[in-house]
Design a protein around this motif. Sequence first.
Motif, PDB file in Angstrom:
ATOM      1  N   ILE A   8       0.840  -1.197   0.000  1.00  0.00           N
ATOM      2  CA  ILE A   8       0.000   0.000   0.000  1.00  0.00           C
ATOM      3  C   ILE A   8       0.873   1.244   0.000  1.00  0.00           C
ATOM      4  CG2 ILE A   8      -1.785   1.284   1.271  1.00  0.00           C
ATOM      5  CD1 ILE A   8      -2.560  -1.505   2.474  1.00  0.00           C
ATOM      6  N   ILE A   9       0.511   2.174  -0.867  1.00  0.00           N
ATOM      7  CA  ILE A   9       1.194   3.466  -0.959  1.00  0.00           C
ATOM      8  C   ILE A   9       0.136   4.544  -0.826  1.00  0.00           C
ATOM      9  CG2 ILE A   9       2.640   4.980  -2.380  1.00  0.00           C
ATOM     10  CD1 ILE A   9       2.947   2.213  -4.116  1.00  0.00           C
ATOM     11  N   VAL A  10       0.333   5.474   0.088  1.00  0.00           N
ATOM     12  CA  VAL A  10      -0.507   6.663   0.164  1.00  0.00           C
ATOM     13  C   VAL A  10       0.342   7.786  -0.405  1.00  0.00           C
ATOM     14  CG1 VAL A  10      -1.817   8.238   1.622  1.00  0.00           C
ATOM     15  CG2 VAL A  10      -1.736   5.785   2.173  1.00  0.00           C
ATOM     16  N   LEU A  11      -0.050   8.269  -1.562  1.00  0.00           N
ATOM     17  CA  LEU A  11       0.724   9.242  -2.318  1.00  0.00           C
ATOM     18  C   LEU A  11       0.145  10.639  -2.120  1.00  0.00           C
ATOM     19  CD1 LEU A  11       2.972   9.669  -4.488  1.00  0.00           C
ATOM     20  CD2 LEU A  11       1.200   9.284  -6.199  1.00  0.00           C
ATOM     21  N   ASN A  12       0.885  11.489  -1.434  1.00  0.00           N
ATOM     22  CA  ASN A  12       0.447  12.871  -1.249  1.00  0.00           C
ATOM     23  C   ASN A  12       0.789  13.727  -2.470  1.00  0.00           C
ATOM     24  OD1 ASN A  12      -0.323  12.048   1.275  1.00  0.00           O
ATOM     25  ND2 ASN A  12       1.291  13.112   2.359  1.00  0.00           N
ATOM     26  N   GLN A  13       1.886  13.419  -3.120  1.00  0.00           N
ATOM     27  CA  GLN A  13       2.311  14.161  -4.311  1.00  0.00           C
ATOM     28  C   GLN A  13       1.648  13.542  -5.536  1.00  0.00           C
ATOM     29  OE1 GLN A  13       6.539  13.592  -3.835  1.00  0.00           O
ATOM     30  NE2 GLN A  13       6.771  15.640  -2.998  1.00  0.00           N
ATOM     31  N   ILE A  14       0.379  13.885  -5.739  1.00  0.00           N
ATOM     32  CA  ILE A  14      -0.400  13.209  -6.776  1.00  0.00           C
ATOM     33  C   ILE A  14       0.097  13.505  -8.186  1.00  0.00           C
ATOM     34  CG2 ILE A  14      -2.439  12.969  -5.320  1.00  0.00           C
ATOM     35  CD1 ILE A  14      -3.701  15.274  -6.872  1.00  0.00           C
ATOM     36  N   ASP A  15       0.920  14.527  -8.352  1.00  0.00           N
ATOM     37  CA  ASP A  15       1.491  14.793  -9.669  1.00  0.00           C
ATOM     38  C   ASP A  15       2.461  13.686 -10.091  1.00  0.00           C
ATOM     39  OD1 ASP A  15       2.993  15.947  -7.467  1.00  0.00           O
ATOM     40  OD2 ASP A  15       4.352  16.788  -8.966  1.00  0.00           O
ATOM     41  N   LEU A  16       2.871  12.840  -9.152  1.00  0.00           N
ATOM     42  CA  LEU A  16       3.770  11.721  -9.451  1.00  0.00           C
ATOM     43  C   LEU A  16       3.024  10.426  -9.766  1.00  0.00           C
ATOM     44  CD1 LEU A  16       6.454  12.239  -6.634  1.00  0.00           C
ATOM     45  CD2 LEU A  16       6.581  12.960  -9.032  1.00  0.00           C
ATOM     46  N   LEU A  17       1.699  10.459  -9.725  1.00  0.00           N
ATOM     47  CA  LEU A  17       0.910   9.236  -9.875  1.00  0.00           C
ATOM     48  C   LEU A  17       1.208   8.496 -11.176  1.00  0.00           C
ATOM     49  CD1 LEU A  17      -1.285   7.323  -8.787  1.00  0.00           C
ATOM     50  CD2 LEU A  17      -2.963   8.767  -9.971  1.00  0.00           C
ATOM     51  N   ASP A  18       1.152   9.178 -12.300  1.00  0.00           N
ATOM     52  CA  ASP A  18       1.364   8.508 -13.588  1.00  0.00           C
ATOM     53  C   ASP A  18       2.753   7.887 -13.664  1.00  0.00           C
ATOM     54  OD1 ASP A  18      -1.184   9.278 -14.334  1.00  0.00           O
ATOM     55  OD2 ASP A  18      -0.515  10.954 -15.564  1.00  0.00           O
ATOM     56  N   GLU A  66      -5.755  16.368  -1.434  1.00  0.00           N
ATOM     57  CA  GLU A  66      -6.165  14.988  -1.673  1.00  0.00           C
ATOM     58  C   GLU A  66      -4.939  14.090  -1.772  1.00  0.00           C
ATOM     59  OE1 GLU A  66      -7.694  13.993  -5.644  1.00  0.00           O
ATOM     60  OE2 GLU A  66      -7.006  15.952  -6.293  1.00  0.00           O
ATOM     61  N   ASN A  67      -5.176  12.810  -1.623  1.00  0.00           N
ATOM     62  CA  ASN A  67      -4.158  11.780  -1.773  1.00  0.00           C
ATOM     63  C   ASN A  67      -4.654  10.775  -2.791  1.00  0.00           C
ATOM     64  OD1 ASN A  67      -2.821  12.840   0.517  1.00  0.00           O
ATOM     65  ND2 ASN A  67      -3.968  11.502   1.867  1.00  0.00           N
ATOM     66  N   LYS A  68      -3.756   9.936  -3.205  1.00  0.00           N
ATOM     67  CA  LYS A  68      -4.109   8.739  -3.963  1.00  0.00           C
ATOM     68  C   LYS A  68      -3.580   7.559  -3.165  1.00  0.00           C
ATOM     69  CE  LYS A  68      -5.730  10.919  -7.570  1.00  0.00           C
ATOM     70  NZ  LYS A  68      -7.124  10.870  -7.966  1.00  0.00           N
ATOM     71  N   THR A  69      -4.433   6.590  -2.916  1.00  0.00           N
ATOM     72  CA  THR A  69      -4.011   5.378  -2.241  1.00  0.00           C
ATOM     73  C   THR A  69      -3.935   4.274  -3.283  1.00  0.00           C
ATOM     74  OG1 THR A  69      -5.004   6.075  -0.157  1.00  0.00           O
ATOM     75  CG2 THR A  69      -4.550   3.722  -0.413  1.00  0.00           C
TER      76      THR A  69
END
Length: 114
Positions: A8-18, A66-69
């Motif tokens: 599981i990763i909770v990503l606060n820097q959503i610009d790094l998602l892709d 927001e975050n992405k999990t």
Amino acid sequence: MKNKVLFIIVLNQIDLLDDLLLKFSDEVGQAATVLDSVGMAQHLSQLDETKIFSTIKPLIISDHTENKTIYSVIPEEDLDLARQTVRSVMKDIGKPDTGIMFAVPVLFQEGIRE
């Protein structure tokens, strides 16, 4: 069944998602699911001032909203590779407002293709 973990990763820097998903797919070779999420500090920072002491509100206010999990069931032997992959994209995960990652054992799985 080989030992599996839920990574599981909770990503606060959503610009790094892709970038993270592409690299995870290339390096680890596993599918993942992405959920929109909000951290407790983010939620509390939006509460009315009467519900939260104004003296502690500045301590919990975050720059992001927001975050992405991201979660993926992976073989336990791929855990170090998955962690290295996340670190290569996120750089310094130890900094505040970057994100977190962790894994928990999977006791069983159904519906996941091997």
